[in-house]
Design a protein around this motif. Structure first.
Motif, PDB file in Angstrom:
ATOM      1  N   ARG A   9      20.845  80.141  -9.609  1.00 49.12           N
ATOM      2  CA  ARG A   9      22.009  79.360 -10.041  1.00 49.12           C
ATOM      3  C   ARG A   9      23.271  79.744  -9.272  1.00 49.12           C
ATOM      4  NH1 ARG A   9      21.609  76.392 -14.751  1.00 49.12           N
ATOM      5  NH2 ARG A   9      19.748  76.729 -16.012  1.00 49.12           N
ATOM      6  N   ASP A  10      23.415  81.059  -9.004  1.00 50.09           N
ATOM      7  CA  ASP A  10      24.625  81.502  -8.304  1.00 50.09           C
ATOM      8  C   ASP A  10      24.681  80.939  -6.887  1.00 50.09           C
ATOM      9  OD1 ASP A  10      22.434  83.023  -7.603  1.00 50.09           O
ATOM     10  OD2 ASP A  10      23.467  84.951  -7.697  1.00 50.09           O
ATOM     11  N   TRP A  11      23.547  80.962  -6.187  1.00 49.87           N
ATOM     12  CA  TRP A  11      23.524  80.423  -4.825  1.00 49.87           C
ATOM     13  C   TRP A  11      23.642  78.898  -4.820  1.00 49.87           C
ATOM     14  CZ3 TRP A  11      24.389  82.674  -0.391  1.00 49.87           C
ATOM     15  CH2 TRP A  11      24.239  84.051  -0.295  1.00 49.87           C
ATOM     16  N   ILE A  12      23.042  78.264  -5.825  1.00 50.66           N
ATOM     17  CA  ILE A  12      23.168  76.800  -5.923  1.00 50.66           C
ATOM     18  C   ILE A  12      24.629  76.430  -6.159  1.00 50.66           C
ATOM     19  CG2 ILE A  12      22.597  74.802  -7.374  1.00 50.66           C
ATOM     20  CD1 ILE A  12      19.807  76.044  -7.734  1.00 50.66           C
ATOM     21  N   ASP A  13      25.323  77.247  -6.934  1.00 52.66           N
ATOM     22  CA  ASP A  13      26.752  76.999  -7.156  1.00 52.66           C
ATOM     23  C   ASP A  13      27.517  77.069  -5.837  1.00 52.66           C
ATOM     24  OD1 ASP A  13      28.967  76.396  -8.643  1.00 52.66           O
ATOM     25  OD2 ASP A  13      29.327  78.445  -9.292  1.00 52.66           O
ATOM     26  N   VAL A  14      27.180  78.051  -5.004  1.00 49.82           N
ATOM     27  CA  VAL A  14      27.807  78.133  -3.678  1.00 49.82           C
ATOM     28  C   VAL A  14      27.500  76.871  -2.877  1.00 49.82           C
ATOM     29  CG1 VAL A  14      27.799  79.358  -1.473  1.00 49.82           C
ATOM     30  CG2 VAL A  14      27.839  80.659  -3.605  1.00 49.82           C
ATOM     31  N   CYS A  15      26.237  76.430  -2.915  1.00 55.45           N
ATOM     32  CA  CYS A  15      25.851  75.204  -2.197  1.00 55.45           C
ATOM     33  C   CYS A  15      26.662  74.007  -2.672  1.00 55.45           C
ATOM     34  CB  CYS A  15      24.359  74.917  -2.408  1.00 55.45           C
ATOM     35  SG  CYS A  15      23.249  76.092  -1.613  1.00 55.45           S
ATOM     36  N   GLU A  16      26.818  73.887  -3.983  1.00 55.19           N
ATOM     37  CA  GLU A  16      27.556  72.751  -4.532  1.00 55.19           C
ATOM     38  C   GLU A  16      29.031  72.809  -4.128  1.00 55.19           C
ATOM     39  OE1 GLU A  16      26.406  69.979  -6.638  1.00 55.19           O
ATOM     40  OE2 GLU A  16      24.739  70.705  -5.418  1.00 55.19           O
ATOM     41  N   ARG A  17      29.591  74.000  -4.128  1.00 58.09           N
ATOM     42  CA  ARG A  17      30.992  74.141  -3.734  1.00 58.09           C
ATOM     43  C   ARG A  17      31.182  73.811  -2.259  1.00 58.09           C
ATOM     44  NH1 ARG A  17      33.296  73.839  -8.590  1.00 58.09           N
ATOM     45  NH2 ARG A  17      32.754  75.566  -9.954  1.00 58.09           N
ATOM     46  N   LEU A  18      30.266  74.266  -1.412  1.00 63.04           N
ATOM     47  CA  LEU A  18      30.349  73.957   0.017  1.00 63.04           C
ATOM     48  C   LEU A  18      30.233  72.452   0.249  1.00 63.04           C
ATOM     49  CD1 LEU A  18      28.137  76.810   1.528  1.00 63.04           C
ATOM     50  CD2 LEU A  18      30.602  76.559   1.819  1.00 63.04           C
ATOM     51  N   THR A  19      29.312  71.820  -0.480  1.00 64.92           N
ATOM     52  CA  THR A  19      29.118  70.372  -0.326  1.00 64.92           C
ATOM     53  C   THR A  19      30.364  69.621  -0.780  1.00 64.92           C
ATOM     54  OG1 THR A  19      26.751  70.685  -0.754  1.00 64.92           O
ATOM     55  CG2 THR A  19      27.603  68.448  -0.902  1.00 64.92           C
ATOM     56  N   GLU A  20      30.933  70.056  -1.915  1.00 67.86           N
ATOM     57  CA  GLU A  20      32.140  69.390  -2.418  1.00 67.86           C
ATOM     58  C   GLU A  20      33.299  69.562  -1.435  1.00 67.86           C
ATOM     59  OE1 GLU A  20      34.685  69.117  -6.589  1.00 67.86           O
ATOM     60  OE2 GLU A  20      33.520  70.927  -6.136  1.00 67.86           O
ATOM     61  N   PHE A  21      33.427  70.754  -0.873  1.00 70.67           N
ATOM     62  CA  PHE A  21      34.475  70.994   0.117  1.00 70.67           C
ATOM     63  C   PHE A  21      34.272  70.084   1.326  1.00 70.67           C
ATOM     64  CE2 PHE A  21      36.007  73.686   3.763  1.00 70.67           C
ATOM     65  CZ  PHE A  21      37.357  73.482   3.520  1.00 70.67           C
ATOM     66  N   ASP A  22      33.035  70.004   1.803  1.00 70.85           N
ATOM     67  CA  ASP A  22      32.701  69.141   2.932  1.00 70.85           C
ATOM     68  C   ASP A  22      33.057  67.689   2.619  1.00 70.85           C
ATOM     69  OD1 ASP A  22      31.750  68.793   5.471  1.00 70.85           O
ATOM     70  OD2 ASP A  22      29.690  69.347   5.040  1.00 70.85           O
ATOM     71  N   GLU A  23      32.682  67.261   1.426  1.00 73.97           N
ATOM     72  CA  GLU A  23      32.946  65.883   1.014  1.00 73.97           C
ATOM     73  C   GLU A  23      34.446  65.587   0.979  1.00 73.97           C
ATOM     74  OE1 GLU A  23      31.718  62.970  -2.746  1.00 73.97           O
ATOM     75  OE2 GLU A  23      31.582  65.140  -2.942  1.00 73.97           O
ATOM     76  N   LEU A  24      35.225  66.538   0.491  1.00 70.42           N
ATOM     77  CA  LEU A  24      36.667  66.330   0.403  1.00 70.42           C
ATOM     78  C   LEU A  24      37.324  66.325   1.770  1.00 70.42           C
ATOM     79  CD1 LEU A  24      37.328  68.497  -2.753  1.00 70.42           C
ATOM     80  CD2 LEU A  24      37.879  66.072  -2.525  1.00 70.42           C
ATOM     81  N   VAL A  25      36.804  67.118   2.717  1.00 68.62           N
ATOM     82  CA  VAL A  25      37.344  67.090   4.079  1.00 68.62           C
ATOM     83  C   VAL A  25      37.095  65.717   4.707  1.00 68.62           C
ATOM     84  CG1 VAL A  25      37.158  68.055   6.401  1.00 68.62           C
ATOM     85  CG2 VAL A  25      37.206  69.580   4.426  1.00 68.62           C
ATOM     86  N   VAL A  26      35.899  65.154   4.454  1.00 68.66           N
ATOM     87  CA  VAL A  26      35.618  63.800   4.941  1.00 68.66           C
ATOM     88  C   VAL A  26      36.575  62.803   4.286  1.00 68.66           C
ATOM     89  CG1 VAL A  26      33.910  61.946   5.011  1.00 68.66           C
ATOM     90  CG2 VAL A  26      33.209  64.294   5.484  1.00 68.66           C
ATOM     91  N   SER A  27      36.837  62.999   2.988  1.00 65.67           N
ATOM     92  CA  SER A  27      37.801  62.123   2.302  1.00 65.67           C
ATOM     93  C   SER A  27      39.180  62.243   2.936  1.00 65.67           C
ATOM     94  CB  SER A  27      37.884  62.498   0.817  1.00 65.67           C
ATOM     95  OG  SER A  27      36.653  62.303   0.176  1.00 65.67           O
ATOM     96  N   TRP A  28      39.542  63.481   3.316  1.00 65.20           N
ATOM     97  CA  TRP A  28      40.831  63.691   3.973  1.00 65.20           C
ATOM     98  C   TRP A  28      40.881  62.925   5.291  1.00 65.20           C
ATOM     99  CZ3 TRP A  28      42.789  65.821   8.492  1.00 65.20           C
ATOM    100  CH2 TRP A  28      44.145  66.137   8.492  1.00 65.20           C
ATOM    101  N   ARG A  29      39.788  62.976   6.060  1.00 59.55           N
ATOM    102  CA  ARG A  29      39.740  62.233   7.330  1.00 59.55           C
ATOM    103  C   ARG A  29      39.874  60.732   7.082  1.00 59.55           C
ATOM    104  NH1 ARG A  29      37.791  65.936  11.220  1.00 59.55           N
ATOM    105  NH2 ARG A  29      36.404  67.565  10.406  1.00 59.55           N
ATOM    106  N   LEU A  30      39.173  60.243   6.047  1.00 61.61           N
ATOM    107  CA  LEU A  30      39.223  58.813   5.745  1.00 61.61           C
ATOM    108  C   LEU A  30      40.624  58.386   5.346  1.00 61.61           C
ATOM    109  CD1 LEU A  30      37.829  56.094   5.314  1.00 61.61           C
ATOM    110  CD2 LEU A  30      37.246  56.845   2.986  1.00 61.61           C
ATOM    111  N   ARG A  31      41.273  59.163   4.488  1.00 62.21           N
ATOM    112  CA  ARG A  31      42.632  58.810   4.090  1.00 62.21           C
ATOM    113  C   ARG A  31      43.587  58.863   5.287  1.00 62.21           C
ATOM    114  NH1 ARG A  31      44.356  58.770  -1.140  1.00 62.21           N
ATOM    115  NH2 ARG A  31      46.154  57.775  -0.176  1.00 62.21           N
ATOM    116  N   HIS A  32      43.323  59.786   6.208  1.00 63.66           N
ATOM    117  CA  HIS A  32      44.134  59.866   7.423  1.00 63.66           C
ATOM    118  C   HIS A  32      44.012  58.573   8.223  1.00 63.66           C
ATOM    119  CE1 HIS A  32      45.304  62.481  11.158  1.00 63.66           C
ATOM    120  NE2 HIS A  32      46.215  61.568  10.868  1.00 63.66           N
ATOM    121  N   ILE A  33      42.776  58.093   8.358  1.00 65.64           N
ATOM    122  CA  ILE A  33      42.535  56.827   9.078  1.00 65.64           C
ATOM    123  C   ILE A  33      43.281  55.686   8.394  1.00 65.64           C
ATOM    124  CG2 ILE A  33      40.777  55.095   9.629  1.00 65.64           C
ATOM    125  CD1 ILE A  33      38.798  57.475   9.854  1.00 65.64           C
ATOM    126  N   GLN A  34      43.119  55.606   7.067  1.00 67.07           N
ATOM    127  CA  GLN A  34      43.742  54.512   6.333  1.00 67.07           C
ATOM    128  C   GLN A  34      45.266  54.553   6.465  1.00 67.07           C
ATOM    129  OE1 GLN A  34      41.914  55.483   2.560  1.00 67.07           O
ATOM    130  NE2 GLN A  34      40.440  53.819   2.743  1.00 67.07           N
TER     131      GLN A  34
END
Length: 620
Positions: A553-578
């Motif tokens: 569970r602890d490592w899966i939590d790290v995975c989920e946090r990394l994925t969420e961070f990655d997703e938000l960086v992509v969102s940041w790029r998208l908002r930058h484009i818009q």
């Protein structure tokens, strides 16, 4: 000196008929008996008299002013826990009262805060409700000291406490459903005798089971009612631990070793008891708790501590300083603000004393905005401030991501250790929340009209987003390295050197998979293996973690946090484009790029593509 009461209760002035809502009897309900007074009933049985301080913030604030209390942190009454009920009913009940608490706090002029409640009998449901509540504004959670016959050392409850540490949620443990009722049917003995015994049982169970050894040091947990009888029986526990091996349980250290792992409140109602409690636990581990506004609570909140023989420093800590640390709050005393305590002159800093302004370098900070337009265009200040704010948050992201890397390196060196994994996940949560703020900042920039930006845009060349050294550092640190990008930073030697170092050192992505390899989840790379084969192996390693959720569970939590961070960086790029398209259309960028067209090419860039691929594998 702020005064913060961390243990007090509320009831809304009304709530749905829970018995009718769930089709089962004996749920708590409120019966108003006269203006400002009510009875709490459980089915047909009387439970408690209450009055309007439970539901009226104006009454509560007046009595806080009377008692010199700056902030109260409210929690529901344990009769509402409903741990013995079907989880869907308990969860719905929890949500009703959690939302009611926030509504009451919203009318508390910033002086009322709250702890939520959760369906503790179901770990997943409890974790999800806690996360929802933390995002909604609760400071933490109040839990009962047991679920049926399960004490706080139960595996599921320990998992929930790990989640509390990860979420940064303060935990208040409140006794309820006292054992031995058949032997205590009279004289309120379940409250006067049973409650202290229940609380001591909770503390001892967590110590001797090794729960505190397994839980991260970041967990902030407090036991109500002075920790029950624990402090007064600590000598007995200590003696047994040293002389009878069976009394040691699974704890790595004697009971006194764990006194710095938890807090207790001051609700002991006796000067000698308070003095002994502080002497045993230490002045850093006791917080003001009143049990207000119930009859067994402190009649004048804080009076026991104020009238005690504790030192001024200890009083300050117990009345509010410790609670600020426990709750992650910074509260300014209303007395200090008004000058009522010592007069306005006491607020004047001594020469050379650190002040808010000098600590934060406010004058220097406010002098850093230098518009290029002459005369300065009104919106250029906004443009500068938003981008400077980005850079400050980028600095914090680098600071936290470096710490994540360090913790994962330690975890790889000691695969059996869990503290570093928890700490990495905690810091990654902060990174995601910071990035969420970065995404939202585009909304502020979008208040500029295109014509207003174009009025000073020509003065920015070649000051392009290409040149944010810190954002490029974040990319390199996370593993998205492109040596060609270095050329944009040659004009700034210090930035170029930092990026060169980031390019050459192990990235967060490298360290993460290195730790999985040390755990035996990722085999050593076969010599001559292609990049696609290595990618597949890493994705499958993540896949294996998710398949064995119970142990990872602890490592899966790290995975989920990394994925969420990655997703938000992509969102940041998208908002930058818009934003770029909204403001300048398809014009060239100030740094010579193709503007929005170039930015669209960056949308496919992910820091941790293997984590996304693992989701595809889970469907196999």
């Amino acid at each position: 000196m702020p005064v913060i009461d961390i243990h007090n209760h509320f009831f809304p002035d009304s709530w749905p008929d829970l018995a009718a809502r769930y089709g089962t009897p004996n749920w708590p309900w409120i019966k108003h008996t006269e203006p400002g007074k009510a009875d709490i009933m459980v089915g047909d049985r009387f439970f408690r008299h209450i009055y309007s301080a439970c539901w009226d913030p104006e009454v509560r604030l007046q009595e806080m002013d009377r008692d010199g209390v700056d902030v109260q942190v409210m929690s529901a009454t344990p009769v509402l826990f409903a741990y013995e009920r079907p989880v869907e009913h308990t969860l719905d009940c929890a949500r009703l009262f959690n939302d009611a608490a926030l509504e009451l706090c919203s009318r508390g002029k910033g002086r009322l805060k709250s702890l939520c409640q959760v369906p503790l009998q179901d770990v997943d449901a409890a974790c999800k409700e806690l996360s929802r509540c933390m995002r909604a504004g609760h400071l933490g959670v109040q839990i009962g000291n047991h679920v049926g016959n399960k004490n706080l050392d139960d595996v599921g409850i320990v998992t929930f406490l790990q989640h509390c540490a990860d979420e940064g949620a303060a935990v208040l443990v409140h006794p309820w459903e006292m054992f031995g009722p058949e032997r205590m049917p009279k004289y309120m003995m379940p409250w006067t005798v049973g409650m202290p015994a229940e609380t001591q049982l909770s503390v001892v169970a967590m110590i001797l089971s090794g729960a505190f050894d397994r839980l991260p040091g970041t967990l902030r947990i407090c036991f109500a009612h002075g920790g029950g009888s624990f402090a007064f029986l600590l000598g007995r526990l200590e003696n047994a631990w040293h002389h009878h091996p069976v009394a040691r349980g699974e704890s790595e250290h004697p009971p006194s070793y764990y006194l710095n792992r938890f807090f207790v409140d001051s609700a002991v109602f006796d000067q000698r008891a308070l003095q002994f409690l502080v002497g045993t636990m230490g002045a850093d581990r006791v917080m003001l708790g009143s049990d207000y506004p119930f009859p067994l609570g402190e009649e004048r909140v804080g009076s026991l501590v104020r009238k005690s023989n504790l030192s001024p420093d200890a009083k300050s800590k117990v009345l509010g300083g410790n609670a600020e640390q426990f709750l992650g709050l910074k509260v300014e005393s209303r007395k200090a603000v008004s000058g009522a305590a010592t007069g306005p002159s006491s607020l004047a800093p001594e020469p050379g004393q650190l002040t808010y302004s000098s600590y934060l370098k406010v004058p220097e900070l406010l002098d850093l905005q230098k518009p290029q337009s002459v005369p300065p265009h009104h919106d250029e200040l906004l443009f500068i401030l938003v981008h400077q704010t980005y850079e400050l948050w980028f600095k914090e992201l680098l600071h936290d991501l470096d710490a994540v890397v360090a913790n994962l390196q330690k975890a790889g060196a000691a695969p059996q250790s869990h503290d570093e994994v928890y700490e990495a996940a905690r810091l990654l949560r902060r990174c995601t929340e910071i990035t969420r703020v970065l995404v939202e900042q585009f909304t502020i920039l979008e208040t500029m009209l295109p014509t207003h930006f174009l009025a000073f845009r020509g003065l920015l060349e070649p000051a392009s987003g290409f040149q944010s050294e810190q954002f490029r550092e974040i990319e390199f640190l996370c593993g998205l390295k492109d040596e060609k990008m270095l050329r944009y930073h040659r004009p700034t030697p210090e930035a170029y050197a930092s990026l060169k170092r980031r390019l050459e050192e192990r990235s967060l992505r490298d360290v993460f998979f290195g730790a999985l390899q040390a755990m035996g989840k990722l085999p050593q790379a076969v010599e001559g293996a292609s990049e696609s084969e290595r990618f597949e192996a890493r994705a499958r390693a993540v896949h294996e973690l998710y398949k064995d959720e119970h142990h990872h569970r602890d490592w899966i939590d790290v995975c989920e946090r990394l994925t969420e961070f990655d997703e938000l960086v992509v969102s940041w790029r998208l908002r930058h484009i818009q934003l770029v398209e909204r403001i300048i259309g398809i014009r060239m960028g100030t740094g010579g790029s193709t503007g929005a067209s170039y930015l669209k090419l960056t949308l496919d860039k992910k820091f941790f593509p293997e984590l996304w691929e693992a989701r595809t594998l889970l469907t196999e």
